[in-house]
Design an enzyme around this catalytic site. Sequence first.
Site, PDB file in Angstrom:
ATOM      1  CE1 TYR A 120      39.779  50.281  81.304  1.00 11.62           C
ATOM      2  CE2 TYR A 120      37.875  48.937  81.864  1.00 11.62           C
ATOM      3  CZ  TYR A 120      38.577  49.714  80.950  1.00 11.62           C
ATOM      4  OH  TYR A 120      38.066  49.902  79.694  1.00 11.62           O
ATOM      5  CD  GLU A 208      39.185  53.041  78.965  1.00 14.86           C
ATOM      6  OE1 GLU A 208      39.021  51.895  78.527  1.00 14.86           O
ATOM      7  OE2 GLU A 208      39.982  53.849  78.445  1.00 14.86           O
TER       8      GLU A 208
END
Lengths: 401, 293
Positions: A120, A208
């Site tokens: 991530y 993101e």
Amino acid sequence: MNIHEYQAKKILSRFGVLIPEGRIAYTPNEAKNAAISVFPRGPWMLKAQIQSGAREKGHFIEETAGKGGGIRLIKKRREIIKAAKQMLGATLCTPQTGPKGKPVGRIYVEAFVKVKKKFYAAMIIDRVIPALTLLICEPDEKGILDVAVHHPDKILKLNLNLEKGARKTQIEKARKFLNLPERSFPYLRNLISGMHKAFISCDATMIEINPAGVTRWGRIVALDAKMSFDNNALYRQPNIAVLQDEYESEEREIKAAKFGFKYSDFDGGSIGCIVNGDGIALAAMDLIRKNGMDTTCFLNVKGGVDKDKIAAGIKIIMTNPRVEGILINILGGFLRCNLLAEGIVSAASEVGLNVPLVVRFEGTNKEEATEILQTSKLPIIIADNMEDSVDKLIAAVKETD
Amino acid sequence: MSILVNKNTRVLVQGITGTQASFHVRRSVDYGTNVVAGVTPGKGGISYMDIPVFNTVSEAVKETQANASVMFVPAKAVKSALKDAVDAGLELVVCIADGVPIKDMMEIRHILSGTPTKFIGPNTPGIITPGEARLGIFPENILQKGKVGIISRSSTLTYEAVLETNRAHQGQSTVIGLGDDMVIGMDFIPPLEMFMNDSETEAVVIIGQLDGAFEEMCAKYYADLSYKKPVISFVAGNAIPFGHKMGYAGDVIAQGKVTAEDKKDAMKQAGMIVVDDINDIHKKLLDIFNGND
């Protein structure tokens, strides 16, 4: 303002981030052609383009859309059309969209990339410092939020120089944190510097990559991408501003935005609020809940309330069929209450007032305003302060039942 | 006493010739604010509402010894106006503009670091010391001089907090709106510290907001104080699943979803008086001041 995954990927790739080959499709046939052109032999990923996270964990409301989620791995060519038919036009629900879900109008067809590892990566402003911050993490199967709550030490937070981005030592730190091989360093640098350049050049507020994938050869590819932008900077970002997808907003939100208002809608509830600030909206909603009811929508008319604007705002709320009572709570600096009252009366006479309406205002010409409301002969209730306004409204709504 | 601004503050207005500015400057002057200069690039040399106008802040400071600015420039011009104010060494800048891009604010914070200039806002109703100085757009008619300091991160709830002090038959020492935006120039701690040291202030009301850990930081600061004046605090947002969600990064940076309840717990543990309804503030003020009598 948010954009779709495929748009975010296109922007990021312009700044050097590696992405899988992909094309957007609006019809099943386009999906098939897109698949053949991006990756002749497959497999492919078919990804519903709605602005929400957790699309793969989502489900479609319509049975015809099958059991799969919003992101599907397709191995055979003939299955592409079938899956695209199922997804296009159906409504996808995820934990982030709520039970109403969002309609899928286009799907992104992408080459499947085999990866050995996923992580991530996000860039966001830590408003407290304030600093541009890079977040890196290798989440387990429970996902990134679970890590954030229970194991915050497993998230690497690096504050970046706003202009220059990540230093070499910071990228190296991130590489070691993720246990990536040394040969991945240039790819990680590409990813991080690409995110930074995109963030700064486009006035983003959030990027993101969830997840980024690491291939056998150590290459790092953005498998998903989300970007949000600063609405206040759209005036200098014309290429971003055109990406706004009106289908992602409710009709009332769009109407409200035209007047410079902010409309918010909630699942359930029966009270509509008109306020002139987010703080007062939240405080009113808390009070309504405490008194046993819930807010279904609110309209923040912000500053500069005039007669015509307030009338337009009231119409947006009054025409919401879920609204069983309306609370107008306006605390104005130099708001002239008489103009506000005239707006209320004109909107109510135009669309009809079928539900109880309680008004509380502070500002100049309050007495004159009270008189306007009283002589209008409309069933408008005037309140002295916030708690009084909520009490009176809830009593009136209960009486109507 | 009061904090940050008083009747001796020499106020300069950046963007004085704009329509919004002239309306509010007139009211501020009528209120007794010591407005000594205006700045509008290109209009230096004129006199506007009997206030001398200069091309730059530095010129204005040289001629009038102004030490604080209230900025009525549009959002796009805030960054360059701030640079001008910092170069001139102003002590305080209050920025009213709504809609300043976040990147500009990040750059502004960078420009401010290491300088003596304090920045309040943007997107704030400003700062007011009742009966002495009004820098911004506060409805001065609802304020009265007194012993309660107010610091708020929500513009509209600032007015509500003022009305609550009035309901408790108290007035305000100074009222500060920190601004509603994501990146702001000043958080709760500097004004809270000043209120703690201000002889006139006997109690402080804090209005927090969801998002950002400003309330938690302020709670920590307060908990560590050896000498504390009572602080009443409120954070709205119990009934909320708020806004349109996109991604997780916001929750990740806050280490999970932060609710109004979390913020209130932090402030309660620090020894603040936390109210669940904003309309309970006046009751707590009555308790405090009746206890003191």
